[in-house]
Write a protein that holds these residues in place. Structure first.
Motif, PDB file in Angstrom:
ATOM      1  N   GLY A 290       0.559  -4.223 -54.908  1.00 60.50           N
ATOM      2  CA  GLY A 290       1.759  -3.502 -54.989  1.00 60.50           C
ATOM      3  C   GLY A 290       2.158  -3.702 -56.348  1.00 60.50           C
ATOM      4  O   GLY A 290       2.773  -2.568 -56.923  1.00 60.50           O
ATOM      5  N   CYS A 291       2.619  -4.969 -56.654  1.00 61.11           N
ATOM      6  CA  CYS A 291       2.994  -5.265 -57.945  1.00 61.11           C
ATOM      7  C   CYS A 291       2.023  -4.758 -59.263  1.00 61.11           C
ATOM      8  O   CYS A 291       2.477  -4.140 -60.336  1.00 61.11           O
ATOM      9  CB  CYS A 291       3.516  -6.507 -58.422  1.00 61.11           C
ATOM     10  N   GLN A 292       0.767  -4.694 -58.963  1.00 62.15           N
ATOM     11  CA  GLN A 292      -0.188  -4.424 -60.040  1.00 62.15           C
ATOM     12  C   GLN A 292      -0.152  -2.981 -60.181  1.00 62.15           C
ATOM     13  O   GLN A 292       0.019  -2.429 -61.312  1.00 62.15           O
ATOM     14  CB  GLN A 292      -1.497  -4.918 -59.544  1.00 62.15           C
ATOM     15  N   ILE A 293       0.021  -2.215 -59.255  1.00 55.54           N
ATOM     16  CA  ILE A 293      -0.030  -0.893 -59.352  1.00 55.54           C
ATOM     17  C   ILE A 293       1.419  -0.377 -59.932  1.00 55.54           C
ATOM     18  O   ILE A 293       1.674   0.584 -60.928  1.00 55.54           O
ATOM     19  CB  ILE A 293      -0.200  -0.085 -57.971  1.00 55.54           C
ATOM     20  N   ALA A 294       2.580  -1.024 -59.439  1.00 57.36           N
ATOM     21  CA  ALA A 294       3.968  -0.589 -60.310  1.00 57.36           C
ATOM     22  C   ALA A 294       3.853  -0.923 -61.537  1.00 57.36           C
ATOM     23  O   ALA A 294       4.553  -0.206 -62.431  1.00 57.36           O
ATOM     24  CB  ALA A 294       4.856  -1.634 -59.318  1.00 57.36           C
ATOM     25  N   HIS A 295       3.008  -2.130 -62.183  1.00 49.81           N
ATOM     26  CA  HIS A 295       2.893  -2.373 -63.425  1.00 49.81           C
ATOM     27  C   HIS A 295       2.140  -1.596 -64.054  1.00 49.81           C
ATOM     28  O   HIS A 295       2.704  -0.631 -65.165  1.00 49.81           O
ATOM     29  CB  HIS A 295       2.230  -3.765 -63.633  1.00 49.81           C
ATOM     30  N   TYR A 326       4.349 -11.682 -62.473  1.00 50.05           N
ATOM     31  CA  TYR A 326       4.436 -11.022 -61.029  1.00 50.05           C
ATOM     32  C   TYR A 326       3.755 -12.253 -60.104  1.00 50.05           C
ATOM     33  O   TYR A 326       2.791 -13.174 -60.410  1.00 50.05           O
ATOM     34  CB  TYR A 326       3.533 -10.019 -60.831  1.00 50.05           C
ATOM     35  N   GLY A 327       4.263 -12.309 -58.882  1.00 52.57           N
ATOM     36  CA  GLY A 327       3.592 -13.180 -57.944  1.00 52.57           C
ATOM     37  C   GLY A 327       4.340 -14.675 -57.731  1.00 52.57           C
ATOM     38  O   GLY A 327       4.807 -15.189 -58.766  1.00 52.57           O
ATOM     39  N   GLU A 328       4.009 -15.095 -56.301  1.00 52.10           N
ATOM     40  CA  GLU A 328       4.693 -16.474 -56.154  1.00 52.10           C
ATOM     41  C   GLU A 328       3.904 -17.602 -56.889  1.00 52.10           C
ATOM     42  O   GLU A 328       2.786 -17.661 -57.199  1.00 52.10           O
ATOM     43  CB  GLU A 328       4.373 -16.615 -54.711  1.00 52.10           C
ATOM     44  N   CYS A 345      10.350 -11.794 -65.281  1.00 52.52           N
ATOM     45  CA  CYS A 345       9.681 -11.673 -64.049  1.00 52.52           C
ATOM     46  C   CYS A 345      10.160 -10.729 -63.277  1.00 52.52           C
ATOM     47  O   CYS A 345      11.186 -10.202 -63.229  1.00 52.52           O
ATOM     48  CB  CYS A 345      10.429 -13.381 -63.504  1.00 52.52           C
ATOM     49  N   LEU A 346       9.005 -10.276 -62.508  1.00 54.72           N
ATOM     50  CA  LEU A 346       9.188  -9.017 -61.748  1.00 54.72           C
ATOM     51  C   LEU A 346       8.594  -9.184 -60.260  1.00 54.72           C
ATOM     52  O   LEU A 346       7.788  -9.641 -60.253  1.00 54.72           O
ATOM     53  CB  LEU A 346       8.488  -7.823 -62.300  1.00 54.72           C
ATOM     54  N   GLY A 347       9.474  -8.740 -59.405  1.00 57.07           N
ATOM     55  CA  GLY A 347       9.242  -8.603 -57.912  1.00 57.07           C
ATOM     56  C   GLY A 347       9.993  -9.886 -57.203  1.00 57.07           C
ATOM     57  O   GLY A 347      10.245 -10.866 -57.904  1.00 57.07           O
ATOM     58  N   ASN A 348      10.115  -9.543 -55.744  1.00 50.04           N
ATOM     59  CA  ASN A 348      10.744 -10.649 -54.865  1.00 50.04           C
ATOM     60  C   ASN A 348      10.242 -12.092 -54.997  1.00 50.04           C
ATOM     61  O   ASN A 348      10.581 -13.067 -55.040  1.00 50.04           O
ATOM     62  CB  ASN A 348      10.754 -10.256 -53.665  1.00 50.04           C
ATOM     63  N   PRO A 366       7.253  -3.717 -53.902  1.00 51.12           N
ATOM     64  CA  PRO A 366       7.180  -3.998 -55.549  1.00 51.12           C
ATOM     65  C   PRO A 366       8.514  -3.455 -55.878  1.00 51.12           C
ATOM     66  O   PRO A 366       9.205  -2.740 -55.361  1.00 51.12           O
ATOM     67  CB  PRO A 366       5.928  -3.371 -55.907  1.00 51.12           C
ATOM     68  N   PRO A 367       8.901  -3.719 -57.170  1.00 52.56           N
ATOM     69  CA  PRO A 367       9.961  -3.170 -57.810  1.00 52.56           C
ATOM     70  C   PRO A 367       9.930  -1.672 -58.179  1.00 52.56           C
ATOM     71  O   PRO A 367       8.606  -1.316 -58.397  1.00 52.56           O
ATOM     72  CB  PRO A 367      10.226  -3.829 -59.093  1.00 52.56           C
TER      73      PRO A 367
END
Ligand code: SF4
Length: 382
Positions: A290-295, A326-328, A345-348, A366-367
């Motif tokens: 999700g974050c990878q694609i948003a990036h 991104y990521g925990e 930092c991006l994303g919950n 994702p953001p």
């Protein structure tokens, strides 16, 4: 199920029902059910020649082979991590050139993320999973593409099954333990057949296109009724040590057709950080696509918008390196610390890490990529 892996040469132009016949005869494959379900990899909006997705010509050739055998009910289904809303799904079919398959009356294409997909409960090591019923009612053919992956090193037949999961479970796999969860998933899910599209492949920081991943033309098709045996053969071809890939057990297999020694290719191995000039994208171990694609969407939008591109250049000139995390639980020691550095930092998932280290942070899961652009370029905006 046996451990035989068939391998044939095929360019995309040569790929046809005849090539599929040649491949499946090598492994003496005989389908058992009279309805067919094909699961390609349609992870993002790229053409087949990129190596990122299963090429539509491979899918068409498989359909033609089975239609020739008398099948008249073929379903193609995928659950793409980000393109799950109806308009996203239509967009991805168009971008991946799958739309023309939809026009054929014998073929139906399903978005597995739709709420009306019939699912049943599977019990597994980690509790319960809801998986599409169609993998039991139909002959289930898994059709991945041969790729590297920055989190799991390779993305092959075992990993392609993750597309059957609900979106929430895909995210959960990443948050918990991606390698072990894929390993366990493959204990409960055994495709009737796996056909590997290795005509166009990805090396380097796959599984998507970026400045540190490259498309490779290998012109191969592989098949096996044993997905793990097939993945073992693929790793050998790609030059990856199977013992270092935790989610693919090492098994003995017998290859038939083209000799592996003749087609061995040393794929570039992936790294954690992907650089776009002096901007490093660091996807921590538990970050999901999700974050990878948003990036990727953010970078694409900036690249194609002159005004934003200029602003990005201004930002790049202010720092030696900029890192987007991104990521925990990212590992700060992965980042080469220089004097002139900016970390964002991006994303919950990365909230705690950002707060602890006092790094700027944006929420979302994702953001939204428009908000990400504003966040990234904030200090150079007028
Ligand atoms: S914040 Fe990003 S990495 Fe975390 S679960 Fe959401 S989409 Fe995946």
């Amino acid at each position: 199920m046996n451990n035989i892996v068939g391998i044939i040469n095929s360019t995309i132009e040569e790929c046809s029902y005849k090539k599929i016949k040649e491949l499946l005869e090598l492994i003496n494959y005989k389908p058992k059910k009279n309805k067919l379900f094909l699961k390609p990899n349609l992870v993002t909006d790229e053409p087949g020649e990129s190596g990122v997705i299963t090429h539509p010509k491979v899918i068409e050739s498989i359909c033609d082979y089975f239609l020739d055998l008398g099948y008249d009910n073929i379903v193609i289904g995928e659950g793409s991590a980000f393109f799950y809303k109806p308009h996203h799904w239509e967009y991805i079919l168009k971008s991946c050139n799958y739309e023309y398959l939809k026009k054929r009356s014998e073929i139906k294409i399903l978005n597995l993320e739709e709420k009306n997909i019939d699912r049943e409960i599977y019990h597994w090591k980690y509790g319960k999973l809801k998986l599409p019923k169609i993998i039991n009612t139909h002959e289930y053919i898994n059709i991945p593409t041969m790729k590297t992956h920055y989190q799991t090193q390779v993305s092959l037949g075992c990993k392609n099954q993750k597309g059957l999961l609900l979106l929430k479970d895909k995210k959960m796999f990443h948050k918990k333990n991606l390698n072990d969860y894929i390993l366990e998933l493959n204990k409960i899910l055994k495709p009737d057949l796996t056909i590997m599209d290795a005509i166009y492949c990805i090396e380097g920081n796959g599984p998507a296109k970026n400045p540190m991943s490259h498309s490779l033309e290998l012109n191969l098709l592989l098949a096996s009724t044993n997905t793990i045996a097939l993945d073992n053969a693929c790793c050998e071809i790609m030059g990856f040590d199977i013992e270092k890939i935790p989610y693919i057990p090492k098994v003995k297999f017998q290859s038939k057709g083209v000799a592996i020694e003749k087609v061995k290719t040393n794929f570039k191995h992936p790294t954690w950080i992907t650089y776009f000039d002096n901007i490093g994208r660091y996807m921590a171990e538990k970050a999901c696509s999700g974050c990878q694609i948003a990036h990727s969407q953010m970078m694409r939008k900036i690249n194609f918008t002159e005004e934003l591109n200029k602003k990005l250049d201004n930002l790049k000139n202010r720092y030696q390196n900029i890192y987007l995390i991104y990521g925990e639980n990212p590992d700060l020691s992965e980042i080469p610390l220089v004097d002139d550095i900016k970390i964002m930092c991006l994303g919950n998932c990365v909230k705690k890490f950002a707060k602890k280290n006092n790094f700027p942070w944006i929420s979302g899961c994702p953001p939204d990529y428009h908000k990400m652009i504003a966040f990234l370029l904030e200090e150079v905006m007028e």
